[in-house]
Design a protein around this motif. Structure first.
Motif: not given
Length: 75
Positions: A55-61, A67-71
């Motif tokens: 619920h508080t993502p730090s890797l898949v943002l 869109g989306y990105k990987f940290a």
């Protein structure tokens, strides 16, 4: 279930934002009918699998409006 090929579409290039259309073409073949909501479901499954707190993502943002990105790895 989130498979390696699907998660690799986001995780392979940390820091690069992928919009939903790009993820659709990277993850699914053209003969599979997947909507943008399918991409969102993939991201949700990936977060459940790898995030400490999905619920508080730090890797898949989420890149809002893009869109989306990987940290990117911490230096």
């Amino acid at each position: 279930q989130c498979h390696g090929a699907q998660s690799a579409a986001i995780t392979a290039l940390p820091g690069v934002v992928f919009d939903r259309d790009e993820l659709l073409t990277r993850v699914w073949s053209e003969d599979v009918n997947v909507t943008h909501r399918g991409v969102d479901a993939l991201v949700k499954r990936l977060r459940r699998k790898i995030e400490r707190d999905p619920h508080t993502p730090s890797l898949v943002l989420t890149a809002w409006g893009a869109g989306y990105k990987f940290a990117e790895p911490a230096e």
